[in-house]
Design a protein around this motif. Structure first.
Motif, PDB file in Angstrom:
ATOM      1  N   LEU B  73       0.827  -1.206   0.000  1.00 41.21           N
ATOM      2  CA  LEU B  73       0.000   0.000   0.000  1.00 41.21           C
ATOM      3  C   LEU B  73       0.862   1.257   0.000  1.00 41.21           C
ATOM      4  O   LEU B  73       0.563   2.219  -0.707  1.00 41.21           O
ATOM      5  CB  LEU B  73      -0.925   0.008   1.218  1.00 41.21           C
ATOM      6  N   VAL B  77       0.005   3.187  -3.175  1.00 43.53           N
ATOM      7  CA  VAL B  77      -0.788   4.402  -2.989  1.00 43.53           C
ATOM      8  C   VAL B  77       0.011   5.639  -3.374  1.00 43.53           C
ATOM      9  O   VAL B  77      -0.491   6.517  -4.071  1.00 43.53           O
ATOM     10  CB  VAL B  77      -1.295   4.509  -1.529  1.00 43.53           C
ATOM     11  N   SER B  78       1.300   5.699  -2.969  1.00 41.07           N
ATOM     12  CA  SER B  78       2.041   6.915  -3.294  1.00 41.07           C
ATOM     13  C   SER B  78       2.228   7.052  -4.807  1.00 41.07           C
ATOM     14  O   SER B  78       1.963   8.118  -5.381  1.00 41.07           O
ATOM     15  CB  SER B  78       3.382   6.962  -2.554  1.00 41.07           C
ATOM     16  N   LEU B  81      -1.448   7.493  -6.491  1.00 50.53           N
ATOM     17  CA  LEU B  81      -2.068   8.811  -6.360  1.00 50.53           C
ATOM     18  C   LEU B  81      -1.347   9.839  -7.214  1.00 50.53           C
ATOM     19  O   LEU B  81      -1.979  10.650  -7.906  1.00 50.53           O
ATOM     20  CB  LEU B  81      -2.068   9.251  -4.898  1.00 50.53           C
ATOM     21  N   ILE B 152      -5.895   1.063  -8.116  1.00 48.73           N
ATOM     22  CA  ILE B 152      -5.931   2.358  -7.452  1.00 48.73           C
ATOM     23  C   ILE B 152      -6.095   3.481  -8.460  1.00 48.73           C
ATOM     24  O   ILE B 152      -6.930   4.373  -8.311  1.00 48.73           O
ATOM     25  CB  ILE B 152      -4.650   2.554  -6.602  1.00 48.73           C
ATOM     26  N   SER B 156      -9.530   5.804  -8.598  1.00 51.91           N
ATOM     27  CA  SER B 156      -9.414   7.185  -8.115  1.00 51.91           C
ATOM     28  C   SER B 156      -9.454   8.193  -9.272  1.00 51.91           C
ATOM     29  O   SER B 156      -9.927   9.315  -9.103  1.00 51.91           O
ATOM     30  CB  SER B 156      -8.181   7.391  -7.224  1.00 51.91           C
ATOM     31  N   ILE B 194     -11.394   7.544  -3.813  1.00 53.39           N
ATOM     32  CA  ILE B 194      -9.969   7.219  -3.704  1.00 53.39           C
ATOM     33  C   ILE B 194      -9.769   6.137  -2.634  1.00 53.39           C
ATOM     34  O   ILE B 194      -9.068   5.152  -2.847  1.00 53.39           O
ATOM     35  CB  ILE B 194      -9.147   8.477  -3.360  1.00 53.39           C
ATOM     36  N   ILE B 195     -10.446   6.307  -1.500  1.00 51.21           N
ATOM     37  CA  ILE B 195     -10.292   5.313  -0.432  1.00 51.21           C
ATOM     38  C   ILE B 195     -10.838   3.955  -0.867  1.00 51.21           C
ATOM     39  O   ILE B 195     -10.222   2.916  -0.616  1.00 51.21           O
ATOM     40  CB  ILE B 195     -10.981   5.798   0.864  1.00 51.21           C
ATOM     41  N   ILE B 198      -8.237   2.323  -2.916  1.00 52.24           N
ATOM     42  CA  ILE B 198      -7.130   1.835  -2.090  1.00 52.24           C
ATOM     43  C   ILE B 198      -7.522   0.524  -1.411  1.00 52.24           C
ATOM     44  O   ILE B 198      -6.748  -0.441  -1.379  1.00 52.24           O
ATOM     45  CB  ILE B 198      -6.737   2.891  -1.038  1.00 52.24           C
ATOM     46  N   GLY B 201      -7.512  -2.316  -3.829  1.00 55.88           N
ATOM     47  CA  GLY B 201      -6.120  -2.691  -4.095  1.00 55.88           C
ATOM     48  C   GLY B 201      -5.566  -3.518  -2.954  1.00 55.88           C
ATOM     49  O   GLY B 201      -4.858  -4.508  -3.154  1.00 55.88           O
ATOM     50  N   MET B 202      -5.939  -3.129  -1.739  1.00 57.42           N
ATOM     51  CA  MET B 202      -5.510  -3.850  -0.544  1.00 57.42           C
ATOM     52  C   MET B 202      -6.024  -5.294  -0.596  1.00 57.42           C
ATOM     53  O   MET B 202      -5.302  -6.231  -0.270  1.00 57.42           O
ATOM     54  CB  MET B 202      -6.110  -3.131   0.658  1.00 57.42           C
TER      55      MET B 202
END
Lengths: 261, 277
Positions: B73, B77-78, B81, B152, B156, B194-195, B198, B201-202
């Protein structure tokens, strides 16, 4: 287990004159070669060789899902109700990366490495590097033999990497300079180095002369006395021709045969 | 008449999908629960896994799954995003039209290929540059991070695009820069989407098996650093099921039960966030 097997076998329904062999992934590559030769000599017969593992092969034989089961470990308890045919003995070789200066280890040193007591190659005469031991997964026939022959009741440490086939252990050792693992002696190739245990290397000569002590049986398993095509195939495996194929791949033949033929 | 037949047929097909799910959950718990009760929770939540000798501790695998997922993550995520914001707000139409399909293509690569790339390239790289065996939490996290990127990014991206144009125009009219608009307005507005992305993806990261088996090393010890080898719940099931009988097999289904619960919880959270939009 039953369900897994039904799914496995559904895709390969029993053919009219077919033999299904299932079990040990260690026996698989060798029996495949014998089966290929047999099929070439006897067109019209289909032999399907599946893996799954020794324990799975034993279960499959009991459940009549395969005609012949294979095992690379001794049978225990109830399993002994099956009819066993020894086709060859196989050495368990301890392998390291070819660049590793260590050529010889004692049984105690190997046990120390796999229990996690010895962690640096310099403690056994090598470079000052952390040892990366690689073991097989819980339930594997090769692991069972290794525990029986080398570990003698001590538990393999949980810091060992775990891989689920001879091939993937070999792959890791071939690419990891500080690794050590164990695989079937017949499968060692030039990308890794089999070390001597107590001074004796697992060469074909040492295996056949029984100088190399770390051997395990390769068994064919049957629920009842073999008959028909199954019997013919087993006779072929035990014939000089079949045994020669096994010996040519680094196994110790179970039946003495004349090398000249 | 034909309408009726079609309707009934579609209904049966639709329910068969639900039935499959019901059967799977029933089967997993029916096989796994008896062992959990038999062995007791203190045995299950220990770190000693030797199922052929009566030790069924899966704690190190639960910790392993969580560590690898968290690592994935952080990376996913970084990068995800950054990629989404660039695509949606800072790039022209043509770049969007080429980059987005390419990122989505990542989702179509089989996990065994990711695993293979990991073994051939990333494992030796980590071993020589960071130390340790190379088969590690770090390696698995990087590969899984790349694998969850498309999930992700695409979710998003859609939610960023769904923020009405008038919001952006209003923000610019107040004199905000593009970056200020993104950080202070668009991301908060698209937050729930977005959450949800995530969390989905998790779910993929925690369930991934093949690639993780190939690159995580699968040692049973709880890792002390990100360079140590690690074993996840899914890899244990895949590694050992072929050989397992009796209680050992039941223990693997117990692993499956815990995994199932974790994934159901994640999905419920994801659906909640999606619903808010």
């Amino acid at each position: 287990m039953l369900l897994t097997f039904t799914m496995l076998t559904c895709t390969q329904k029993k053919a009219g004159s077919g033999i299904i062999i299932a079990g040990s992934t260690s026996v698989q590559p060798f029996i495949e070669q014998v089966a290929d030769n047999y099929m070439r000599e006897h067109p019209g017969i289909a032999i399907i060789v599946q893996g799954g593992g020794s324990t799975a092969g034993i279960q499959a034989t009991f459940n009549r899902i395969c005609n012949i089961g294979t095992s690379s470990r001794h049978l225990i308890g109830d399993e002994k109700r099956l009819k066993q045919i020894l086709i060859a003995m196989d050495g368990v070789a301890v392998i390291v990366h070819p660049s590793n200066p260590v050529d010889n280890l004692t049984v105690e040193q190997i046990r120390g490495i796999f229990t996690g007591k010895i962690r640096n190659w310099k403690d056994v005469g090598g470079k000052d590097e952390i040892i990366i031991p690689v073991t097989r997964e819980e339930g594997s026939g090769t692991r069972g033999s290794f525990e029986e022959l080398i570990m003698e009741g001590e538990e393999i440490s949980d810091r060992c990497l775990v891989q689920d086939s001879n091939g993937s252990v070999r792959e890791i050792i071939a690419t990891t300079p500080n690794g050590i693992g164990y695989i079937s002696a017949g499968l060692v190739d030039e990308r890794e180095k089999a070390i001597a245990i107590d001074g004796i290397k697992p060469t074909p000569e040492n295996l056949i002369s029984h100088h190399y002590k770390f051997c395990r049986p390769f068994l064919l398993l049957l629920l009842e006395e073999p008959k028909g095509e199954v019997k013919k195939f087993i006779d072929y495996v035990l014939s000089p021709k079949g045994q020669k194929i096994l010996a040519g791949n680094g196994l110790i033949p179970a039946v003495p045969f004349n090398n000249e033929r | 008449m034909k309408d009726k037949i079609a309707e009934k047929f579609l209904m049966v097909v639709a329910f068969s999908a639900i039935l499959t799910l019901a059967l799977i959950s029933f089967f997993i718990f029916q096989q796994g629960l008896p062992l959990i009760f038999k062995a007791g929770l203190h045995n299950i939540f220990s770190t000693h896994w030797a199922p052929t000798r009566g030790h069924f501790g899966i704690l190190s695998m639960i910790v392993g799954s969580i560590m690898v997922t968290a690592g994935a993550l952080i990376i996913g995520v970084s990068f995800g995003l950054a990629c989404t914001i660039f695509l949606s707000e800072f790039s022209s139409g043509t770049i969007q039209k080429t980059l987005k399909p390419i990122i989505e293509l990542l989702a179509g690569i089989p996990s065994v290929v990711y695993g293979f790339m990991g073994i051939v390239i990333l494992v030796p790289f980590v071993r020589t540059h960071f130390g340790g065996p190379g088969f590690s939490v770090l390696t698995a996290s990087i590969i899984l991070g790349i694998m969850i990127l498309p999930t992700i990014v695409s979710i998003s991206y859609d939610s960023l695009r769904a923020v009405p144009k008038t919001y952006r125009e209003g923000s610019f009219a107040l004199g905000a820069t593009k970056w200020q608009t993104v950080v202070m307005l668009l991301i908060p507005a698209a937050r729930s989407g977005i959450i949800a992305g995530i969390i989905l993806g998790m779910g993929r990261a925690i369930g991934e098996t093949m690639a993780v088996i190939m690159i995580a090393g699968n040692a049973l010890k709880i890792p002390h650093s990100i360079l140590d080898s690690v074993r996840t719940l899914t890899s244990t099931i895949a590694l050992e099921l072929g050989y397992a009988t009796g209680d050992h097999r039941a223990a693997l289904f117990a692993c499956g039960s815990f995994l199932f619960i974790i994934i159901v919880i994640l999905n419920i959270i994801a659906i909640r966030f999606k619903g808010k939009e």
